[in-house]
Scaffold this active site. Structure first.
Site, PDB file in Angstrom:
ATOM      1  N   VAL A 239      82.737  45.521  50.031  1.00  0.00           N
ATOM      2  CA  VAL A 239      83.831  45.988  50.872  1.00  0.00           C
ATOM      3  C   VAL A 239      84.552  44.791  51.480  1.00  0.00           C
ATOM      4  CG1 VAL A 239      84.436  47.434  52.850  1.00  0.00           C
ATOM      5  CG2 VAL A 239      82.518  48.069  51.380  1.00  0.00           C
ATOM      6  N   THR A 286      78.940  44.213  52.534  1.00  0.00           N
ATOM      7  CA  THR A 286      80.152  43.613  53.095  1.00  0.00           C
ATOM      8  C   THR A 286      80.562  42.394  52.281  1.00  0.00           C
ATOM      9  OG1 THR A 286      79.097  41.970  54.542  1.00  0.00           O
ATOM     10  CG2 THR A 286      79.304  44.213  55.396  1.00  0.00           C
ATOM     11  N   ASP A 287      81.813  42.017  52.387  1.00  0.00           N
ATOM     12  CA  ASP A 287      82.229  40.696  51.946  1.00  0.00           C
ATOM     13  C   ASP A 287      81.667  39.689  52.957  1.00  0.00           C
ATOM     14  OD1 ASP A 287      83.447  38.655  50.539  1.00  0.00           O
ATOM     15  OD2 ASP A 287      85.429  39.580  50.530  1.00  0.00           O
ATOM     16  N   ALA A 288      81.833  38.413  52.675  1.00  0.00           N
ATOM     17  CA  ALA A 288      81.247  37.370  53.523  1.00  0.00           C
ATOM     18  C   ALA A 288      81.626  37.586  54.994  1.00  0.00           C
ATOM     19  CB  ALA A 288      81.702  36.006  53.051  1.00  0.00           C
ATOM     20  N   SER A 289      80.624  37.565  55.855  1.00  0.00           N
ATOM     21  CA  SER A 289      80.832  37.951  57.252  1.00  0.00           C
ATOM     22  C   SER A 289      81.427  36.850  58.112  1.00  0.00           C
ATOM     23  CB  SER A 289      79.504  38.414  57.854  1.00  0.00           C
ATOM     24  OG  SER A 289      78.561  37.348  57.881  1.00  0.00           O
TER      25      SER A 289
END
Length: 581
Positions: A239, A286-289
């Site tokens: 996401v 998630t994509d990189a936080s």
């Protein structure tokens, strides 16, 4: 709860028993640890340090940073040998095995595959990526990118998208997945970046993205892509930190603008849309936080657990591992993260690990002989094939091609690279490859100076700028040059929202003043949208990659030894009439 017998898990009773037994044996901290895919940023392999980290944090997955294939293999297998629960080990292979290790094979960009006929190159891209990533112990592919390229200004997904039409994206993404599965049936594939990038020009590394399509427009494009792949058994979705405001407004009538969040933190997009309406049963990460697209919209103490609460099963990377995990634990203790949501996420994680047969040591620790596949000749042939079949003649309105070096030998080469970002700059190695390949083809190369190179070669001096302003008499230039070649190798990442052609200094002799004096050809070795900055060039080639195979193939096509086979996407003309002249 999660149906582990349904797609994409398809577990048998024995596998489900492993999931149940493993889950029931876990402490709260171990369950929380499973939610995280952590980055191994320290080079080298220290088994005691690795063991200590695993014992303390119980992470569910791993991404590494740097190292040659031998080191990365040792590192990944050391993690697996010391982990109580088998780990996801993820790879990011947009362009081939080169995304896994530096010795890996660059096969093609997604844009390149999209320019070719059929989907064989996308299949080869997936196969080589899967084969080479598996060799170092990876079992989770953070690909394919399924963004639909709607906005030519968007450079973060320009080369990473298969195209501007949903059907082309679907066909190539499907082929990529089939390639990965042929290379390793025990590797999961991930479609990204839900709900879809490519509509605007902003980069989620720098700002929250906004996909402004209407609900109907989204369903006809991104929605079609995701629904199709989900129906075909897609295992995972990454996401993006991208809002989908019109969909949020439909799902949450009366929602205020200030409450519209990126999808990573949006319950209506993840739970209501993706899970319930689109019936996605697989893993969501998630994509990189560390991206500002997430951190600019919420405090981290809210965002870390908030992503899990909203519907993500896993969280990619940590700022401070102990602190981030403590945020999740506090949300659980406060009742914000419910027992049901935590259990659902962890069971889905364990279910995917069972689906990939990660409980089998021979699966998670590959035979070291597999390292020989990395960068092998057969894989390099896939790169040559893609270059031959996909390099595109965007336009040749003045019929400047082909150029026969026996008749038109003298070329004025203008090489435009990205602006150097370090004092360690000593020249662009790709520029040297371009010169070598032109000379090998029989051309005499007169290289236009670059301000950056003059500063390296001559030292810092105002005379370098003066030299860049020098324009010889037009007739003298015409008498000594048969044609000009402008090669553009410009690329950016996570530093600016748009990346455009930037000449090495103002009023530079690089500028295409020569365009109407001698036949002039443009060639991009990266982005597909450079005609916006050089619309006056009447001949333009998209070669897609700054690799020797691509440069050589493009020159062979330029000289008529090979035909152009790629087809340009409409986005290359950047919505302007003058780029077509």
């Amino acid at each position: 709860m999660v149906d582990l017998k349904a797609n994409p898990f398809n577990l048998n009773d024995e596998q489900i028993k492993w999931v149940e037994d493993t889950y029931n044996s876990m402490s709260l901290d171990e369950k929380i640890g499973q939610l995280f895919v952590l980055l191994k940023a320290i080079p080298g392999v220290n088994e005691e340090l690795i063991k200590g980290t695993l014992d303390q944090f119980h992470q569910g997955g791993l991404r590494w940073q740097g190292g040659d294939k031998e080191t990365v293999y040792l590192q990944n297998t050391t993690y697996q040998k010391n982990s109580k629960v088998p780990l996801f080990v993820a790879a990011n292979c947009d362009d081939g095995g080169i995304g896994a290790v530096p010795e890996g094979t660059f096969v093609a960009t997604a844009a390149e595959c999209g320019a070719g006929e059929g989907t064989e190159n996308a299949y080869n891209l997936g196969y080589v990526s899967g084969k080479e990533a598996s060799a170092i112990g990876c079992n989770w592919m953070f690909n394919p990118v399924v963004d639909v390229y709607k906005n030519w200004r968007n450079t973060i997904v320009n080369t990473r998208s298969f195209g501007s039409e949903a059907d082309k994206v679907i066909d190539n993404a499907r082929a990529y997945i089939k390639g990965v599965k042929a290379a390793n049936p025990n590797m999961a594939c991930t479609a990204k970046h839900f709900p879809g990038d490519g509509v605007e020009e902003l980069d989620q590394h720098l700002v929250m993205g906004v996909n402004n399509l209407s609900v109907d427009e989204w369903e006809e494009s991104f929605g079609k892509v995701y629904r199709t792949l989900i129906d075909e058994g897609l295992e995972a979705i990454m996401v993006g930190h991208i809002a989908l405001p019109e969909m949020s407004r439909k799902l949450v009538p009366g929602i205020e603008d200030k409450d519209i969040k990126p999808a990573t933190l949006s319950k209506e997009l993840l739970t209501d849309l993706l899970r319930e309406d689109m019936n996605f049963n697989g893993l969501v990460i998630t994509d990189a936080s560390h991206m500002v697209g997430m951190s600019a919209t919420s405090k981290r103490c809210d965002a870390v657990p908030g992503a899990i609460i909203a519907g993500c099963d896993m969280f990619l990377f940590a700022n401070d591992i102990a602190e981030d995990m403590a945020y999740v634990r506090k949300a659980y203790e406060d009742g914000l993260l419910t027992e049901e949501r935590l259990e659902e996420a962890v069971r889905r994680i364990l279910g995917m690990k069972a689906h990939l047969n990660l409980t089998d040591e021979s699966v998670i620790i590959p035979d070291k002989k597999e390292l020989d596949n990395i960068g092998c000749e057969a894989h390099r042939e896939c790169a040559k094939k893609a270059a031959d079949e996909c390099i595109t003649l965007v336009k040749d309105t003045y019929k400047n091609l082909p150029v026969n070096p026996d008749e038109k030998k003298r070329v004025f080469l203008v090489y435009v690279g990205s602006t150097p970002t370090t004092k360690g700059y000593t020249g662009d190695p790709v520029k040297k490859v371009v010169i070598e390949e032109l000379e090998n083809a029989g051309f005499e190369v007169d290289v236009c100076p670059s301000y950056y190179d003059l500063e390296v070669e001559n030292g810092v001096s105002p005379m370098n700028f003066v030299k860049m302003l020098n324009h010889e008499p037009r007739q003298a230039f015409i008498d000594t040059h048969d044609f000009a070649l402008v090669v553009i190798n410009v690329k950016g990442y996570a530093q600016e929202n748009e990346v455009r052609v930037r000449w090495s200094c103002n009023h530079s002799c690089e500028l295409p003043w020569y365009n109407e004096e001698v036949p002039t050809i443009g060639m991009s070795l990266n982005y597909t949208n450079h005609l916006i900055d050089v619309p006056q060039l009447h001949t333009f080639i998209n070669a897609y990659a700054p690799k020797r195979e691509h440069i050589r193939a493009a020159i062979e096509k330029m000289t008529g030894k090979s035909e152009f086979k790629g087809t340009a996407d409409e986005t290359v003309f950047c919505g302007r009439w003058d780029t077509r002249l």
